[in-house]
Design an enzyme around this catalytic site. Structure first.
Site, PDB file in Angstrom:
ATOM      1  CD  GLU A 133     174.243 -17.178  25.774  1.00  0.00           C
ATOM      2  OE1 GLU A 133     174.994 -16.121  26.246  1.00  0.00           O
ATOM      3  OE2 GLU A 133     173.656 -17.744  26.740  1.00  0.00           O
ATOM      4  CB  THR A 142     172.431  -5.899  27.145  1.00  0.00           C
ATOM      5  OG1 THR A 142     173.428  -5.411  26.086  1.00  0.00           O
ATOM      6  CG2 THR A 142     171.186  -5.143  27.200  1.00  0.00           C
ATOM      7  CG  LEU A 192     169.149  -4.327  22.894  1.00  0.00           C
ATOM      8  CD1 LEU A 192     168.934  -5.586  22.042  1.00  0.00           C
ATOM      9  CD2 LEU A 192     169.200  -4.528  24.787  1.00  0.00           C
ATOM     10  CE1 TYR A 214     179.376  -1.529  24.342  1.00  0.00           C
ATOM     11  CE2 TYR A 214     177.619  -1.955  25.286  1.00  0.00           C
ATOM     12  CZ  TYR A 214     178.669  -1.514  25.487  1.00  0.00           C
ATOM     13  OH  TYR A 214     179.266  -1.285  26.592  1.00  0.00           O
ATOM     14  CE1 TYR A 247     179.326 -17.180  28.483  1.00  0.00           C
ATOM     15  CE2 TYR A 247     178.280 -15.623  26.939  1.00  0.00           C
ATOM     16  CZ  TYR A 247     178.031 -16.658  28.109  1.00  0.00           C
ATOM     17  OH  TYR A 247     176.689 -16.699  28.721  1.00  0.00           O
ATOM     18  CG  ASP A 304     178.462 -14.973  32.260  1.00  0.00           C
ATOM     19  OD1 ASP A 304     178.919 -15.628  33.308  1.00  0.00           O
ATOM     20  OD2 ASP A 304     177.298 -14.915  32.209  1.00  0.00           O
ATOM     21  CB  CYS A 341     176.251 -20.294  48.223  1.00  0.00           C
ATOM     22  SG  CYS A 341     177.574 -20.752  46.749  1.00  0.00           S
TER      23      CYS A 341
HETATM   24 FE1  SF4 Z   1     180.153 -16.828  46.251  1.00  0.00          FE
HETATM   25 FE2  SF4 Z   1     179.366 -17.053  48.913  1.00  0.00          FE
HETATM   26 FE3  SF4 Z   1     178.960 -19.024  47.185  1.00  0.00          FE
HETATM   27 FE4  SF4 Z   1     181.624 -18.499  47.669  1.00  0.00          FE
HETATM   28  S1  SF4 Z   1     180.082 -19.201  48.909  1.00  0.00           S
HETATM   29  S2  SF4 Z   1     180.495 -18.935  45.667  1.00  0.00           S
HETATM   30  S3  SF4 Z   1     181.469 -16.162  47.700  1.00  0.00           S
HETATM   31  S4  SF4 Z   1     177.931 -17.080  47.117  1.00  0.00           S
END
Ligand code: SF4
Length: 358
Positions: free
Chosen positions: A48, A54, A91, A93, A129, A147, A209
């Site tokens: 982390e 990076t 790296l 920083y 974070y 993040d 997704c």
């Molecule tokens: Fe991202 Fe598309 Fe999933 Fe929405 S549907 S969270 S824009 S990848």
């Protein structure tokens, strides 16, 4: 058609679908425990810190080298800071490397990592974070590790038009509402993976997704425009002079920078302050680390830091001087043993090329 916020599924359904996706598509990363494997807090913490600002691809080889050389936090705590800075070379920083070393010593002194977000935040180099990520992954704290990847996913899921950074606290609250009590570490890593591999900055792969059906940005066709960001102010330019002194044996004068401040504790080709106004030649030679017949080399070295751009001119001289203020003479073949930041590697490269061409 505008979707109402209430049309989004329940938090539990959103996190369940993301975790199911993670079960099938999680990235295999060198610091990540496989399902059923014990989690090593040292590895989580080390990765982390390295991943701050990076990329995963850049961090991989560094992480493996660090782990081979310092396999436990105790071995890292016993290391010399200079060795850690040297191993960190490239790296960037460098404050992270100094904090890494200080944190290792603090953790060993207190007998282990604290197991809460608040406790973790008291350690050097661990901010909001990182504390949330280590807390969730290593200790199962119900924490929102948000993040840049996670910010992007959440800003799109909820079609948040408020720009970053003002939207940060709202996105953290949105994330926390989704974190399941029983698998906070997996949830944190799933969100990072979704942002890194599917909900990418350009051309997100919405068809892959798990949140496609409920994502507001996707429904409105605005995914690529989010998250919005407040326009960055133009970075100021600073100017400095680096002094390339070569002795009769061909060794070059190097110097350690002060422990605190930018590139603290790193080695440098001795340089002036880095200031807003350019240095004229007379001023520059007065500020040189030793008396010699200095001549200005053609061209400049440009380097971008987070908050300013630096332009360095180089003055070179041959010298018989045996010693200089705080300096050491280093043969070019031994430069690789020195903790030299990228900007100084550029200076060395340009000076050597200019001197050879002269
Ligand atoms: Fe991202 Fe598309 Fe999933 Fe929405 S549907 S969270 S824009 S990848």
């Amino acid at each position: 058609m505008k979707r109402a916020r209430s049309m989004l599924p329940q938090a539990a359904d959103l996190s369940a679908s993301l975790l199911a996706w993670y079960g099938r598509h999680r990235r295999v990363l060198p610091w990540r425990a496989l399902p059923g494997e014990a989690i090593d807090t040292y590895r989580v913490w080390l990765s982390e810190i390295m991943l701050q600002q990076t990329t995963v691809a850049a961090v991989g080889p560094y992480y493996m080298r660090f782990l081979a050389r310092w396999p436990t936090i105790e071995t890292l705590a016993r290391a010399e800071l200079d060795d850690v800075l040297h191993a960190w070379q490239g790296l960037g920083y460098y404050a992270r490397a100094r904090n890494l070393h200080a944190c290792a010593r603090a953790v060993v002194a207190r007998g282990g990592f604290p197991d809460t977000e608040a406790g973790l935040r008291t350690l050097p180099g661990i901010g909001t974070y990182t504390a949330a990520a280590i807390g969730a992954i290593a200790f199962g704290c119900r924490a929102a590790a948000v993040d840049g990847n996670a910010e992007r996913v959440l800003a799109r899921l909820y079609a948040v038009r408020t720009p970053l950074p003002p939207a940060k606290s709202r996105l953290r609250a949105d994330a926390l509402a989704l974190v399941p009590a029983d698998r906070p570490g997996d949830f944190a890593q799933a969100l990072m993976d979704l942002g890194a591999t599917v909900c990418t900055p350009k051309q997100p792969r919405c068809s892959a997704c798990p949140w496609q059906a409920c994502c507001r940005a996707h429904a409105r066709g605005i995914a690529e425009t989010l998250p919005r960001r407040v326009a960055k102010p133009v970075k100021p330019r600073r100017h400095g002079v680096a002094f390339w002194a070569v002795n009769e044996a061909g060794a070059v004068l190097l110097r350690r920078r002060p422990a605190n401040g930018l590139l603290g504790g790193m080695m440098e080709v001795p340089s002036t302050d880095w200031r807003i106004t350019p240095w004229d030649d007379r001023e520059a030679t007065k500020a040189a680390p030793l008396k010699a017949r200095w001549r200005r080399l053609p061209g400049t070295v440009a380097h971008g830091f987070t908050h300013f751009d630096l332009e360095l001119v180089i003055f070179a001289a041959m010298t018989k001087a045996a010693a200089a203020r705080n300096g050491i003479w280093v043969a070019p073949a031994r430069f690789k043993d020195q903790a030299l930041p990228s900007v100084m590697k550029k200076v060395i490269d340009r000076a050597r090329r200019a001197v050879t061409a002269a």
